[in-house]
Design a protein around this motif. Structure first.
Motif, PDB file in Angstrom:
ATOM      1  N   VAL A  68       0.739  -1.236  -0.050  1.00 58.22           N
ATOM      2  CA  VAL A  68      -0.011   0.030   0.046  1.00 58.22           C
ATOM      3  C   VAL A  68       0.728   1.100   0.029  1.00 58.22           C
ATOM      4  O   VAL A  68       1.686   1.393   0.822  1.00 58.22           O
ATOM      5  CB  VAL A  68      -1.007   0.069   1.219  1.00 58.22           C
ATOM      6  CG1 VAL A  68      -1.777   1.164   1.326  1.00 58.22           C
ATOM      7  CG2 VAL A  68      -1.730  -1.201   1.272  1.00 58.22           C
ATOM      8  N   ARG A  69       0.780   2.229  -0.868  1.00 66.10           N
ATOM      9  CA  ARG A  69       1.374   3.294  -1.363  1.00 66.10           C
ATOM     10  C   ARG A  69       0.473   4.430  -0.801  1.00 66.10           C
ATOM     11  O   ARG A  69      -0.422   4.699  -1.319  1.00 66.10           O
ATOM     12  CB  ARG A  69       2.005   3.499  -2.491  1.00 66.10           C
ATOM     13  CG  ARG A  69       3.084   2.313  -2.752  1.00 66.10           C
ATOM     14  CD  ARG A  69       3.437   2.388  -4.157  1.00 66.10           C
ATOM     15  NE  ARG A  69       4.222   3.533  -4.361  1.00 66.10           N
ATOM     16  CZ  ARG A  69       5.469   3.778  -4.198  1.00 66.10           C
ATOM     17  NH1 ARG A  69       6.126   2.802  -3.770  1.00 66.10           N
ATOM     18  NH2 ARG A  69       6.184   4.973  -4.631  1.00 66.10           N
ATOM     19  N   ILE A  70       0.899   5.243   0.273  1.00 62.46           N
ATOM     20  CA  ILE A  70       0.195   6.424   0.694  1.00 62.46           C
ATOM     21  C   ILE A  70       1.228   7.632   0.646  1.00 62.46           C
ATOM     22  O   ILE A  70       2.185   7.447   1.178  1.00 62.46           O
ATOM     23  CB  ILE A  70      -0.301   6.156   2.260  1.00 62.46           C
ATOM     24  CG1 ILE A  70      -1.060   5.134   2.277  1.00 62.46           C
ATOM     25  CG2 ILE A  70      -1.002   7.292   2.637  1.00 62.46           C
ATOM     26  CD1 ILE A  70      -1.510   4.675   3.664  1.00 62.46           C
ATOM     27  N   GLY A  71       0.712   8.964   0.207  1.00 65.14           N
ATOM     28  CA  GLY A  71       1.521  10.149  -0.018  1.00 65.14           C
ATOM     29  C   GLY A  71       0.976  10.891   1.022  1.00 65.14           C
ATOM     30  O   GLY A  71       0.082  10.880   1.521  1.00 65.14           O
ATOM     31  N   VAL A  72       1.612  12.198   1.039  1.00 67.05           N
ATOM     32  CA  VAL A  72       1.151  13.116   1.820  1.00 67.05           C
ATOM     33  C   VAL A  72       1.319  14.527   1.368  1.00 67.05           C
ATOM     34  O   VAL A  72       2.240  14.720   0.504  1.00 67.05           O
ATOM     35  CB  VAL A  72       2.387  13.268   3.182  1.00 67.05           C
ATOM     36  CG1 VAL A  72       3.575  13.403   2.657  1.00 67.05           C
ATOM     37  CG2 VAL A  72       1.475  14.155   4.253  1.00 67.05           C
ATOM     38  N   THR A  73       0.657  15.635   1.660  1.00 68.64           N
ATOM     39  CA  THR A  73       0.782  16.828   1.507  1.00 68.64           C
ATOM     40  C   THR A  73       0.117  17.425   2.639  1.00 68.64           C
ATOM     41  O   THR A  73      -0.634  17.062   3.370  1.00 68.64           O
ATOM     42  CB  THR A  73      -0.212  17.411   0.358  1.00 68.64           C
ATOM     43  OG1 THR A  73      -0.023  18.674  -0.021  1.00 68.64           O
ATOM     44  CG2 THR A  73      -1.832  17.094   0.363  1.00 68.64           C
ATOM     45  N   GLY A  74       0.612  18.837   2.975  1.00 67.88           N
ATOM     46  CA  GLY A  74       0.141  19.347   4.122  1.00 67.88           C
ATOM     47  C   GLY A  74       1.000  20.629   4.330  1.00 67.88           C
ATOM     48  O   GLY A  74       1.877  21.026   3.771  1.00 67.88           O
ATOM     49  N   HIS A  75       0.292  21.295   5.363  1.00 71.58           N
ATOM     50  CA  HIS A  75       1.113  22.486   5.757  1.00 71.58           C
ATOM     51  C   HIS A  75       2.239  22.574   6.215  1.00 71.58           C
ATOM     52  O   HIS A  75       2.545  21.531   7.330  1.00 71.58           O
ATOM     53  CB  HIS A  75      -0.053  23.386   6.688  1.00 71.58           C
ATOM     54  CG  HIS A  75      -1.209  23.728   6.246  1.00 71.58           C
ATOM     55  ND1 HIS A  75      -1.362  24.411   4.930  1.00 71.58           N
ATOM     56  CD2 HIS A  75      -2.618  23.312   6.465  1.00 71.58           C
ATOM     57  CE1 HIS A  75      -2.858  24.389   4.972  1.00 71.58           C
ATOM     58  NE2 HIS A  75      -3.434  23.939   5.616  1.00 71.58           N
ATOM     59  N   MET A  76       2.998  23.287   5.948  1.00 70.02           N
ATOM     60  CA  MET A  76       4.612  23.238   6.558  1.00 70.02           C
ATOM     61  C   MET A  76       4.674  23.879   7.776  1.00 70.02           C
ATOM     62  O   MET A  76       5.588  23.841   8.739  1.00 70.02           O
ATOM     63  CB  MET A  76       5.683  24.007   5.789  1.00 70.02           C
ATOM     64  CG  MET A  76       5.867  23.505   4.472  1.00 70.02           C
ATOM     65  SD  MET A  76       6.918  23.983   2.905  1.00 70.02           S
ATOM     66  CE  MET A  76       7.650  25.431   3.898  1.00 70.02           C
ATOM     67  N   ASN A  77       3.682  25.063   8.215  1.00 72.53           N
ATOM     68  CA  ASN A  77       3.623  25.899   9.181  1.00 72.53           C
ATOM     69  C   ASN A  77       2.893  25.438  10.371  1.00 72.53           C
ATOM     70  O   ASN A  77       1.999  26.333  10.872  1.00 72.53           O
ATOM     71  CB  ASN A  77       3.514  27.369   8.918  1.00 72.53           C
ATOM     72  CG  ASN A  77       2.110  27.634   8.241  1.00 72.53           C
ATOM     73  OD1 ASN A  77       1.660  26.698   7.870  1.00 72.53           O
ATOM     74  ND2 ASN A  77       1.341  28.665   7.852  1.00 72.53           N
ATOM     75  N   ILE A  78       2.892  24.093  10.602  1.00 70.17           N
ATOM     76  CA  ILE A  78       1.744  23.917  11.925  1.00 70.17           C
ATOM     77  C   ILE A  78       2.722  24.174  13.055  1.00 70.17           C
ATOM     78  O   ILE A  78       3.987  23.944  13.093  1.00 70.17           O
ATOM     79  CB  ILE A  78       1.273  22.459  11.690  1.00 70.17           C
ATOM     80  CG1 ILE A  78       2.706  21.556  11.337  1.00 70.17           C
ATOM     81  CG2 ILE A  78       0.339  22.001  10.431  1.00 70.17           C
ATOM     82  CD1 ILE A  78       2.123  19.867  11.391  1.00 70.17           C
ATOM     83  N   THR A  79       1.847  24.279  14.076  1.00 68.35           N
ATOM     84  CA  THR A  79       2.383  24.410  15.460  1.00 68.35           C
ATOM     85  C   THR A  79       2.977  23.156  16.243  1.00 68.35           C
ATOM     86  O   THR A  79       2.777  22.062  15.675  1.00 68.35           O
ATOM     87  CB  THR A  79       1.519  25.155  16.568  1.00 68.35           C
ATOM     88  OG1 THR A  79       0.431  24.347  16.765  1.00 68.35           O
ATOM     89  CG2 THR A  79       0.817  26.177  15.931  1.00 68.35           C
ATOM     90  N   GLU A  80       3.909  23.279  17.053  1.00 68.20           N
ATOM     91  CA  GLU A  80       4.563  22.135  17.735  1.00 68.20           C
ATOM     92  C   GLU A  80       3.305  21.149  18.417  1.00 68.20           C
ATOM     93  O   GLU A  80       3.315  20.121  18.066  1.00 68.20           O
ATOM     94  CB  GLU A  80       5.399  22.206  18.757  1.00 68.20           C
ATOM     95  CG  GLU A  80       6.841  23.133  18.340  1.00 68.20           C
ATOM     96  CD  GLU A  80       7.515  21.741  18.031  1.00 68.20           C
ATOM     97  OE1 GLU A  80       7.402  20.662  18.635  1.00 68.20           O
ATOM     98  OE2 GLU A  80       8.540  22.022  17.057  1.00 68.20           O
TER      99      GLU A  80
END
Length: 159
Positions: A2-14
């Motif tokens: 199973v191949r899962i990719g990601v995209t998302g915000h770089m500027n998330i808080t800790e």
């Protein structure tokens, strides 16, 4: 596999990174570790949190870098150690055929990720930006018929 990719915000808080890690880990543990490959461009924030969760459950990591100079010009000092560790742990690293990181290189990397996966995880607050961001990748995935799982935990914030 199973191949899962990601995209998302770089500027998330800790604090958001901790929540996202838990959510991603819960999602990917539904697959057997020997069946799981996570595909990430390793940007700081969502991409790296996803990569770490995939590796921590025993999955394989594949990295798609937008350009040959990505590490030198785009990885900030505060993210460099994590980036280097994740690259070292990756089963495969693909570098797009661009000398310089920029919009074309990022779009090509996003397309390469989408072409190689069965599902996309989007760490996304639902806001659409001025092109090229997480919302654009989600839209492209949906257009290509790639299922998208949105992760944005209650109380999640961007810096």
């Amino acid at each position: 596999m199973v191949r899962i990719g990601v995209t998302g915000h770089m500027n998330i808080t800790e604090a958001t990174a901790v929540q996202v890690y838990a959510a991603v880990r819960e999602l990917v543990t539904s697959y057997g570790a020997d069946e799981l490959t996570g595909v990430s461009c390793l940007a700081r924030g969502a991409d790296s949190v996803f990569a770490r969760a995939v590796l921590d459950v025993g999955g394989q990591l594949e990295v798609v870098l937008p350009s040959r100079n990505y590490r030198a010009v785009k990885v900030k000092p505060g993210h460099a150690a994590e980036f280097d560790d994740l690259i070292a742990r990756a089963a495969k690293v693909r570098v797009m055929d661009f000398d310089d990181a920029g919009r074309q290189a990022y779009e090509a990397a996003n397309e390469a990720v989408l072409e190689s996966i069965a599902e996309l995880v989007a760490v996304w607050d639902g806001e659409t930006g001025q092109g090229g961001g997480t919302g654009s990748v989600v839209e492209l995935a949906r257009t290509c018929g790639v299922p998208v799982t949105i992760i944005w935990p209650t109380g999640a914030l961007r810096e």
